[in-house]
Design a protein around this motif. Sequence first.
Motif, PDB file in Angstrom:
ATOM      1  N   GLY A  63       0.821  -1.202   0.000  1.00  0.00           N
ATOM      2  CA  GLY A  63       0.000   0.000   0.000  1.00  0.00           C
ATOM      3  C   GLY A  63       0.855   1.252   0.000  1.00  0.00           C
ATOM      4  N   GLU A  64       0.378   2.267  -0.683  1.00  0.00           N
ATOM      5  CA  GLU A  64       1.094   3.537  -0.747  1.00  0.00           C
ATOM      6  C   GLU A  64       0.337   4.643  -0.032  1.00  0.00           C
ATOM      7  OE1 GLU A  64       4.174   4.036  -1.712  1.00  0.00           O
ATOM      8  OE2 GLU A  64       4.221   1.863  -1.981  1.00  0.00           O
ATOM      9  N   SER A  65      -0.652   4.293   0.773  1.00  0.00           N
ATOM     10  CA  SER A  65      -1.355   5.302   1.560  1.00  0.00           C
ATOM     11  C   SER A  65      -0.386   5.882   2.582  1.00  0.00           C
ATOM     12  CB  SER A  65      -2.548   4.664   2.278  1.00  0.00           C
ATOM     13  OG  SER A  65      -2.092   3.676   3.178  1.00  0.00           O
ATOM     14  N   PRO A  66      -0.596   7.132   3.028  1.00  0.00           N
ATOM     15  CA  PRO A  66       0.310   7.725   4.030  1.00  0.00           C
ATOM     16  C   PRO A  66       0.493   6.853   5.276  1.00  0.00           C
ATOM     17  CG  PRO A  66      -1.102   9.424   3.099  1.00  0.00           C
ATOM     18  CD  PRO A  66      -1.597   8.116   2.548  1.00  0.00           C
ATOM     19  N   MET A  75       0.494   3.599   5.554  1.00  0.00           N
ATOM     20  CA  MET A  75       1.341   2.449   5.269  1.00  0.00           C
ATOM     21  C   MET A  75       2.780   2.858   4.976  1.00  0.00           C
ATOM     22  SD  MET A  75      -0.188  -0.178   5.971  1.00  0.00           S
ATOM     23  CE  MET A  75       0.964  -1.403   5.375  1.00  0.00           C
ATOM     24  N   ARG A  76       2.961   3.988   4.320  1.00  0.00           N
ATOM     25  CA  ARG A  76       4.333   4.459   4.087  1.00  0.00           C
ATOM     26  C   ARG A  76       5.005   4.763   5.425  1.00  0.00           C
ATOM     27  NH1 ARG A  76       2.259   7.551  -0.352  1.00  0.00           N
ATOM     28  NH2 ARG A  76       2.456   9.460   0.859  1.00  0.00           N
ATOM     29  N   GLU A  86      -8.799   2.955   7.490  1.00  0.00           N
ATOM     30  CA  GLU A  86      -8.015   4.189   7.478  1.00  0.00           C
ATOM     31  C   GLU A  86      -7.097   4.269   6.261  1.00  0.00           C
ATOM     32  OE1 GLU A  86      -5.873   4.800  11.110  1.00  0.00           O
ATOM     33  OE2 GLU A  86      -7.689   4.808  12.349  1.00  0.00           O
ATOM     34  N   ARG A  87      -7.123   3.242   5.432  1.00  0.00           N
ATOM     35  CA  ARG A  87      -6.276   3.246   4.237  1.00  0.00           C
ATOM     36  C   ARG A  87      -7.005   2.566   3.072  1.00  0.00           C
ATOM     37  NH1 ARG A  87      -2.733  -1.363   3.824  1.00  0.00           N
ATOM     38  NH2 ARG A  87      -3.136  -2.932   5.404  1.00  0.00           N
ATOM     39  N   ARG A  88      -8.210   3.060   2.825  1.00  0.00           N
ATOM     40  CA  ARG A  88      -9.052   2.457   1.794  1.00  0.00           C
ATOM     41  C   ARG A  88      -8.398   2.497   0.414  1.00  0.00           C
ATOM     42  NH1 ARG A  88     -14.252   1.859   4.011  1.00  0.00           N
ATOM     43  NH2 ARG A  88     -14.668   3.199   5.794  1.00  0.00           N
ATOM     44  N   GLU A  89      -7.530   3.475   0.185  1.00  0.00           N
ATOM     45  CA  GLU A  89      -6.890   3.582  -1.132  1.00  0.00           C
ATOM     46  C   GLU A  89      -5.950   2.412  -1.415  1.00  0.00           C
ATOM     47  OE1 GLU A  89      -6.521   5.584   1.593  1.00  0.00           O
ATOM     48  OE2 GLU A  89      -4.920   7.044   1.204  1.00  0.00           O
ATOM     49  N   ASP A  90      -5.630   1.611  -0.370  1.00  0.00           N
ATOM     50  CA  ASP A  90      -4.766   0.441  -0.563  1.00  0.00           C
ATOM     51  C   ASP A  90      -5.544  -0.815  -0.941  1.00  0.00           C
ATOM     52  OD1 ASP A  90      -2.543   1.941   0.117  1.00  0.00           O
ATOM     53  OD2 ASP A  90      -2.643   1.399   2.240  1.00  0.00           O
ATOM     54  N   LYS A 114     -14.507  -0.721  -1.134  1.00  0.00           N
ATOM     55  CA  LYS A 114     -14.011   0.559  -0.623  1.00  0.00           C
ATOM     56  C   LYS A 114     -15.002   1.243   0.321  1.00  0.00           C
ATOM     57  CE  LYS A 114     -10.679   1.904  -4.166  1.00  0.00           C
ATOM     58  NZ  LYS A 114     -10.341   2.883  -5.212  1.00  0.00           N
TER      59      LYS A 114
END
Length: 445
Positions: free
Chosen positions: A136-139, A141-142, A307-311, A343
Motif C-alpha cells: 500500500g502507498e497510503s500515508p 502504510m508508508r 483508514e487506508r481504503r486507497e490500498d 471501498k
Amino acid sequence: MSRQIALIVDDEPDIRELLEITLGRMKLDTRCARNLKEAREWLAREPFDLCLTDMRLPDGTGVELVHYIQQRHPQTPVAMITAYGSLDTAINALKAGAFDFLTKPVDLTRLRELVGTALRLRTADHDQPVDSRLLGESPPMRALRKQISKLARSQAPVYISGESGSGKELVARQIHELGPRAERPFVPVNCGAIPSELMESEFFGHKKGSFTGAIEDKQGLFQAANGGTLFLDEVADLPLPMQVKLLRAIQEKAVRPVGGQQEVVVDVRILSATHKDLAAEVTAERFRQDLYYRLNVIEQRVPPLRERREDIAVLADAMLMRLAEGSGQAPARLHPDALEKLKSYRFPGNVRELENMLERAYTLCERDEIRASDLRLTDAINSGGDSGPTSLAHIDNLEDHLEAIERDLILQALEETRWNRTAAAQRLGLTFRSMRYRLKKLGLE
C-alpha cells in the motif's frame, strides 16, 4: 579486508581496558573516549561500526551521545552501559534510539552476544521485499514501513497495537526479518491459546519427571527463540501469575525450566501485541503495570484497513494473484462495482477479513471476474453503522444473514487462536459445548 572499529566511551580506565581486551579478541579495532567531547571528536574523524557508551559521563550523559549519533551517524549502533538495577535509565536509552544495553558489572558473554548482533545489524538487508499484506502507498502504510525499518535496527521491546486482522504478526515478522536476528528463529505464540496449567512449561520448558506426563526434558518457547525473536501475541490474555514470571524472565534474561534447579541464560528480543487496549487492562488491574512498561518501551500502531481504503485495490490484486497461484488457475479480476463495494465497507476484521472475503468470492465467481454480488455483502452490513439505521429491505433471509455473521465471527476467533477451539470459545464468551454445537451446525468441524 579492513577490520571493524568500535568506539568505547567511559571515564573509568578499568572498564575501558576490559572492553578493549574483549573486543580486541573479537578481532575489532577500538578507539577510546573519556567523555562526550572526545567521543564527538572521534566520530568526526572516522566511521564506526559500533559504539559502547557509559550512561554517566563527566560532561553529560550517554543518552545525549545516543541523540547525537542518531542525528549525525544513524548507521552506527549504540549500546548503553548502565548501573545494575537502573532499568528506567536503560529504557530511556532505548527510547532515545540506543540499539541495546548492558548492566554493570559487565557480563562478557552478554557483551560478546551484543557486539555480534550489532555487527550483523550493519550487514542486514534492509531492502527485503515487504509482505504482500503490508502493501500500500497510503500515508499510514508508508509511515508504518518507515517505522518498521527503524525498529528493526533496535533491540528494544516493541508493543504492536491494532485491531484484529490488521496485520500485527506480519509487522512483528518484518521487524525480525529486517534486523540482525533474521537468521535466527522467529517464534510466535498466542498467549490466549495456552491452557493456564501448561503455560509455565510452554514458556520455560520442563525437566523429565517434573510433573505427570513429563516423560522427557522439553525446551520452552524462550529457549526455542534463543538468539532470535519471541512474539507474544494477545499478551493481554496472560494470567496474572504468569505475568510475574514473564517479567522476571525478561529482566533477568534467563529462565528456569519447571522442575529444574538451574537457570538457563537466553538471548531473545521480545515483541508483543494484542487487539485489546493494554493501558485500559492495566487500569482495570488485569495486567501488571511493571510488565506493561517493560513490554511497551516503543509502541507501534498498525492502522485498520478503513483508514487506508486507497490500498484496497493493490491488496486485492496481490491476494487474488496468490489465490490463483495456489489453485493453479487463472487469476480473477475485480469488477469496478466490486471494488467500489469493498471501498465503502468498514472491514471490522481488517485485512484478514478482506482475504477471507476474496477467497470465498474467487470460489463463487464466474468467468474469472468477481462482481459485487460475489462478495455477498449486504448493504446492511456494508454501512458499518455510518449510514443510520439498518435497512431490512436489503436482507432477503434473516436466518441466512445471521448465520453468515455467526460463521464469520467464529472463523475469525478460530484463526486468531490458531484453531484452538477452547480458546476460541472463551474469546466468544461461549462454553466449549456450545462452541462444538455451533461448529457442527455450521459445518465447520
